[in-house]
Design a protein around this motif. Structure first.
Motif, PDB file in Angstrom:
ATOM      1  N   ASN A   1      -1.220 -80.861  59.609  1.00 34.17           N
ATOM      2  CA  ASN A   1      -1.332 -81.094  58.164  1.00 34.17           C
ATOM      3  C   ASN A   1      -2.517 -82.027  57.850  1.00 34.17           C
ATOM      4  OD1 ASN A   1      -0.544 -80.908  55.451  1.00 34.17           O
ATOM      5  ND2 ASN A   1       0.679 -82.768  55.603  1.00 34.17           N
ATOM      6  N   LYS A   2      -2.826 -82.129  56.590  1.00 36.91           N
ATOM      7  CA  LYS A   2      -3.934 -82.966  56.100  1.00 36.91           C
ATOM      8  C   LYS A   2      -5.274 -82.476  56.662  1.00 36.91           C
ATOM      9  CE  LYS A   2      -0.874 -86.900  55.434  1.00 36.91           C
ATOM     10  NZ  LYS A   2      -0.732 -88.291  55.089  1.00 36.91           N
TER      11      LYS A   2
ATOM     12  N   ASP B   1      -7.447 -80.973  55.176  1.00 33.83           N
ATOM     13  CA  ASP B   1      -8.534 -81.220  54.213  1.00 33.83           C
ATOM     14  C   ASP B   1      -9.297 -82.494  54.549  1.00 33.83           C
ATOM     15  OD1 ASP B   1      -5.921 -82.309  53.517  1.00 33.83           O
ATOM     16  OD2 ASP B   1      -6.856 -83.168  51.738  1.00 33.83           O
ATOM     17  N   MET B   2      -8.687 -83.392  55.339  1.00 34.10           N
ATOM     18  CA  MET B   2      -9.355 -84.653  55.658  1.00 34.10           C
ATOM     19  C   MET B   2      -9.901 -84.675  57.087  1.00 34.10           C
ATOM     20  SD  MET B   2      -7.218 -87.533  53.675  1.00 34.10           S
ATOM     21  CE  MET B   2      -5.563 -87.317  54.205  1.00 34.10           C
TER      22      MET B   2
ATOM     23  N   ASP C   1      -3.010 -77.744  54.408  1.00 30.48           N
ATOM     24  CA  ASP C   1      -3.270 -78.874  53.514  1.00 30.48           C
ATOM     25  C   ASP C   1      -2.165 -78.824  52.466  1.00 30.48           C
ATOM     26  OD1 ASP C   1      -4.040 -80.284  51.264  1.00 30.48           O
ATOM     27  OD2 ASP C   1      -5.945 -79.234  51.005  1.00 30.48           O
ATOM     28  N   CYS C   2      -1.217 -79.721  52.604  1.00 36.05           N
ATOM     29  CA  CYS C   2      -0.050 -79.670  51.714  1.00 36.05           C
ATOM     30  C   CYS C   2      -0.329 -80.286  50.348  1.00 36.05           C
ATOM     31  CB  CYS C   2       1.151 -80.347  52.361  1.00 36.05           C
ATOM     32  SG  CYS C   2       1.793 -79.390  53.722  1.00 36.05           S
ATOM     33  N   LYS C   3      -1.506 -80.844  50.186  1.00 31.64           N
ATOM     34  CA  LYS C   3      -1.845 -81.373  48.867  1.00 31.64           C
ATOM     35  C   LYS C   3      -2.170 -80.183  47.941  1.00 31.64           C
ATOM     36  CE  LYS C   3      -3.001 -85.677  47.191  1.00 31.64           C
ATOM     37  NZ  LYS C   3      -2.895 -87.049  47.605  1.00 31.64           N
TER      38      LYS C   3
ATOM     39  N   ILE D   1       6.970 -87.686  62.004  1.00 28.40           N
ATOM     40  CA  ILE D   1       7.096 -89.125  61.787  1.00 28.40           C
ATOM     41  C   ILE D   1       6.793 -89.412  60.306  1.00 28.40           C
ATOM     42  CG2 ILE D   1       6.407 -89.621  64.185  1.00 28.40           C
ATOM     43  CD1 ILE D   1       3.723 -90.731  62.904  1.00 28.40           C
ATOM     44  N   PRO D   2       7.166 -90.572  59.786  1.00 28.06           N
ATOM     45  CA  PRO D   2       6.908 -90.853  58.371  1.00 28.06           C
ATOM     46  C   PRO D   2       5.424 -90.740  58.027  1.00 28.06           C
ATOM     47  CG  PRO D   2       8.409 -92.483  59.272  1.00 28.06           C
ATOM     48  CD  PRO D   2       7.927 -91.655  60.434  1.00 28.06           C
ATOM     49  N   ASN D   3       5.173 -90.199  56.826  1.00 29.01           N
ATOM     50  CA  ASN D   3       3.822 -90.127  56.250  1.00 29.01           C
ATOM     51  C   ASN D   3       2.926 -88.998  56.724  1.00 29.01           C
ATOM     52  OD1 ASN D   3       2.987 -91.768  54.118  1.00 29.01           O
ATOM     53  ND2 ASN D   3       3.459 -93.556  55.382  1.00 29.01           N
ATOM     54  N   VAL D   4       3.417 -88.144  57.591  1.00 29.50           N
ATOM     55  CA  VAL D   4       2.570 -87.017  58.013  1.00 29.50           C
ATOM     56  C   VAL D   4       2.510 -85.934  56.935  1.00 29.50           C
ATOM     57  CG1 VAL D   4       2.699 -87.239  60.522  1.00 29.50           C
ATOM     58  CG2 VAL D   4       4.498 -86.015  59.300  1.00 29.50           C
ATOM     59  N   GLY D   5       3.424 -86.033  55.952  1.00 25.75           N
ATOM     60  CA  GLY D   5       3.421 -85.041  54.875  1.00 25.75           C
ATOM     61  C   GLY D   5       4.551 -84.033  54.995  1.00 25.75           C
ATOM     62  N   LYS D   6       5.621 -84.469  55.645  1.00 27.69           N
ATOM     63  CA  LYS D   6       6.779 -83.601  55.857  1.00 27.69           C
ATOM     64  C   LYS D   6       7.416 -83.179  54.519  1.00 27.69           C
ATOM     65  CE  LYS D   6      10.037 -85.718  58.018  1.00 27.69           C
ATOM     66  NZ  LYS D   6      11.315 -85.604  57.293  1.00 27.69           N
ATOM     67  N   SER D   7       7.614 -84.146  53.621  1.00 21.85           N
ATOM     68  CA  SER D   7       8.230 -83.803  52.326  1.00 21.85           C
ATOM     69  C   SER D   7       7.307 -82.912  51.519  1.00 21.85           C
ATOM     70  CB  SER D   7       8.524 -85.050  51.491  1.00 21.85           C
ATOM     71  OG  SER D   7       8.961 -86.076  52.295  1.00 21.85           O
ATOM     72  N   SER D   8       6.000 -83.220  51.554  1.00 24.69           N
ATOM     73  CA  SER D   8       5.046 -82.388  50.819  1.00 24.69           C
ATOM     74  C   SER D   8       5.105 -80.958  51.349  1.00 24.69           C
ATOM     75  CB  SER D   8       3.615 -82.910  50.991  1.00 24.69           C
ATOM     76  OG  SER D   8       3.544 -84.274  50.694  1.00 24.69           O
TER      77      SER D   8
HETATM   78  P1  G4P Z   1       6.470 -87.734  54.708  1.00 22.71           P
HETATM   79  O1  G4P Z   1       7.515 -86.947  53.994  1.00 22.71           O
HETATM   80  O2  G4P Z   1       6.123 -87.173  56.037  1.00 22.71           O
HETATM   81  O3  G4P Z   1       6.756 -89.202  54.798  1.00 22.71           O
HETATM   82  O4  G4P Z   1       5.095 -87.628  53.894  1.00 22.71           O
HETATM   83  P2  G4P Z   1       4.815 -87.264  52.358  1.00 22.71           P
HETATM   84  O5  G4P Z   1       5.042 -85.820  52.098  1.00 22.71           O
HETATM   85  O6  G4P Z   1       5.524 -88.242  51.499  1.00 22.71           O
HETATM   86  O7  G4P Z   1       3.241 -87.527  52.319  1.00 22.71           O
HETATM   87  C1  G4P Z   1       2.674 -88.794  52.607  1.00 22.71           C
HETATM   88  C2  G4P Z   1       1.365 -88.915  51.861  1.00 22.71           C
HETATM   89  O8  G4P Z   1       0.436 -87.945  52.359  1.00 22.71           O
HETATM   90  C3  G4P Z   1       1.453 -88.639  50.360  1.00 22.71           C
HETATM   91  O9  G4P Z   1       0.462 -89.435  49.729  1.00 22.71           O
HETATM   92  C4  G4P Z   1       1.052 -87.184  50.251  1.00 22.71           C
HETATM   93  O10 G4P Z   1       0.549 -86.840  48.967  1.00 22.71           O
HETATM   94  C5  G4P Z   1      -0.048 -87.128  51.286  1.00 22.71           C
HETATM   95  N1  G4P Z   1      -0.256 -85.777  51.817  1.00 22.71           N
HETATM   96  C6  G4P Z   1       0.665 -84.940  52.332  1.00 22.71           C
HETATM   97  N2  G4P Z   1       0.093 -83.820  52.785  1.00 22.71           N
HETATM   98  C7  G4P Z   1      -1.234 -83.942  52.564  1.00 22.71           C
HETATM   99  C8  G4P Z   1      -2.360 -83.105  52.823  1.00 22.71           C
HETATM  100  O11 G4P Z   1      -2.285 -82.019  53.407  1.00 22.71           O
HETATM  101  N3  G4P Z   1      -3.575 -83.601  52.459  1.00 22.71           N
HETATM  102  C9  G4P Z   1      -3.731 -84.811  51.858  1.00 22.71           C
HETATM  103  N4  G4P Z   1      -4.977 -85.200  51.533  1.00 22.71           N
HETATM  104  N5  G4P Z   1      -2.687 -85.624  51.609  1.00 22.71           N
HETATM  105  C10 G4P Z   1      -1.468 -85.199  51.945  1.00 22.71           C
HETATM  106  P3  G4P Z   1       0.798 -90.738  48.968  1.00 22.71           P
HETATM  107  O12 G4P Z   1      -0.466 -91.451  48.730  1.00 22.71           O
HETATM  108  O13 G4P Z   1       1.907 -91.462  49.663  1.00 22.71           O
HETATM  109  O14 G4P Z   1       1.359 -90.228  47.643  1.00 22.71           O
HETATM  110  P4  G4P Z   1       0.618 -89.337  46.525  1.00 22.71           P
HETATM  111  O15 G4P Z   1      -0.850 -89.343  46.818  1.00 22.71           O
HETATM  112  O16 G4P Z   1       1.197 -87.972  46.652  1.00 22.71           O
HETATM  113  O17 G4P Z   1       0.994 -90.014  45.274  1.00 22.71           O
END
Ligand code: G4P
Length: 288
Positions: free
Chosen positions: A62-63, A65-66, A90-92, A132-139
């Motif tokens: 994931n991520k 895009d970065m 890219d889950c954003k 793990i936390p913050n990898v974007g699992k919920s997204s």
């Molecule tokens: P988690 O459940 O694994 O803990 O992760 P979560 O989905 O909460 O995502 C953690 C942060 O990473 C969030 O940003 C989320 O928007 C961002 N994110 C998730 N997937 C991607 C991706 O593919 N690309 C990018 N660029 N970011 C991603 P945040 O700053 O905590 O919140 P917000 O920006 O959504 O407000």
């Protein structure tokens, strides 16, 4: 979170999550492991392979895009060679997610065939999403399943706390029943998670962190540093490099010294916002 706290609570929490995952394993067909494409090694739970045994695993980088697209492609090839399916997403924005359903169905084609042979053709595939936390699992779950949260079900071994999501008639996702932690005891892992902002940098000295990041960037991406900050002399240590960068940005304090704390915060912020470029900190070759 301090290192001390980590050591105190880590084993208990992990043990509970491990137990719950093991209870659920018989009910699922595969595991989708979400990792950060910039640090696919450090953003993993080190015990996962042992916990899930021979359950098929799909890696979600994931991520994307970065991350550095070349490095992400290397990782996908690396996993393919090991017989593990990996996809970059890219889950954003949702980019790459359209591949997920087909990827699961292809990886579990044998299972679909078994169901058909047993007259259970409509039975959905069940995939547990871990990370793990913050990898974007919920997204990831939100993007794939939308509002498809399934009702709490009374399946054996499935406690009320487990969250099932319906993607379509053929696929259901289960959120990790608990929290999985990275390999915190490894200092490099902590640092890399701090570079990406996955753990707060208040636990680590910000100047030291920026210096460590500069060591990697000056080795792997010097041209991105110079295109962002101008001509730099790389023949010095990372503290001097940080000073040069701060100076270029006019971050000075009295006496003509560079405000290295400000420069460090700026560098980390610009790395996290991809202002320096699309950068991966862990390549497939050196981590194979
Ligand atoms: P988690 O459940 O694994 O803990 O992760 P979560 O989905 O909460 O995502 C953690 C942060 O990473 C969030 O940003 C989320 O928007 C961002 N994110 C998730 N997937 C991607 C991706 O593919 N690309 C990018 N660029 N970011 C991603 P945040 O700053 O905590 O919140 P917000 O920006 O959504 O407000």
């Amino acid at each position: 979170m301090s290192g001390e706290q980590t050591i105190q609570w880590f084993p208990g929490h992990m043990a509970k999550t491990k137990r719950r995952i093991k209870e659920i394993l018989p009910l699922i067909d595969a595991v989708a492991e979400v990792v950060d494409a910039r640090i696919p090694v450090s953003s993993r739970n080190p015990d996962l392979a042992e916990i899930i045994g021979d359950k098929p695993r799909i890696i979600i980088l994931n991520k994307c895009d970065m991350a550095d697209p070349k490095v992400t492609a290397d990782w996908i090839a690396f996993y393919k060679e090991k017989g593990i399916t990996a996809i970059g997403v890219d889950c954003k924005t949702g980019k790459g997610l359209n591949k997920f359903k087909d990827t699961v169905k292809t990886a579990l084609a044998y299972k679909l065939q078994q169901y058909a042979e047993k007259g259970m053709a409509g039975k959905p595939l069940r995939v547990m999403v871990v990370g793990i936390p913050n990898v974007g699992k919920s997204s990831f779950i939100n993007k794939i399943a939308g509002n498809g949260r399934a009702k709490v079900e009374n399946r054996p071994g499935v406690t009320r706390g487990n969250q099932w999501f319906t993607v379509d008639k053929q696929l259901e996702l289960l959120d990790t029943p608990g929290v999985l932690w990275p390999k915190f005891e490894d200092k490099t892992v902590g640092e890399r998670l701090a570079f990406t902002g996955a753990v707060k940098d208040t636990i680590i000295d910000v100047e030291l962190l920026a210096m460590r990041l500069l060591e990697i960037l000056s080795e792997d991406y010097p041209e991105l540093l110079t295109s962002r900050y101008g001509q730099l002399d790389f023949g010095c240590d990372s503290y001097d490099l940080l000073c040069q960068i701060g100076k270029k940005r006019g971050m000075m304090i009295r006496g003509g010294e560079t405000d290295t704390e400000r420069a460090a915060n700026m560098l980390l912020e610009e790395y996290r916002n991809c202002k320096i470029g699309f950068i991966s900190l862990e390549g497939a070759k050196e981590n194979a």
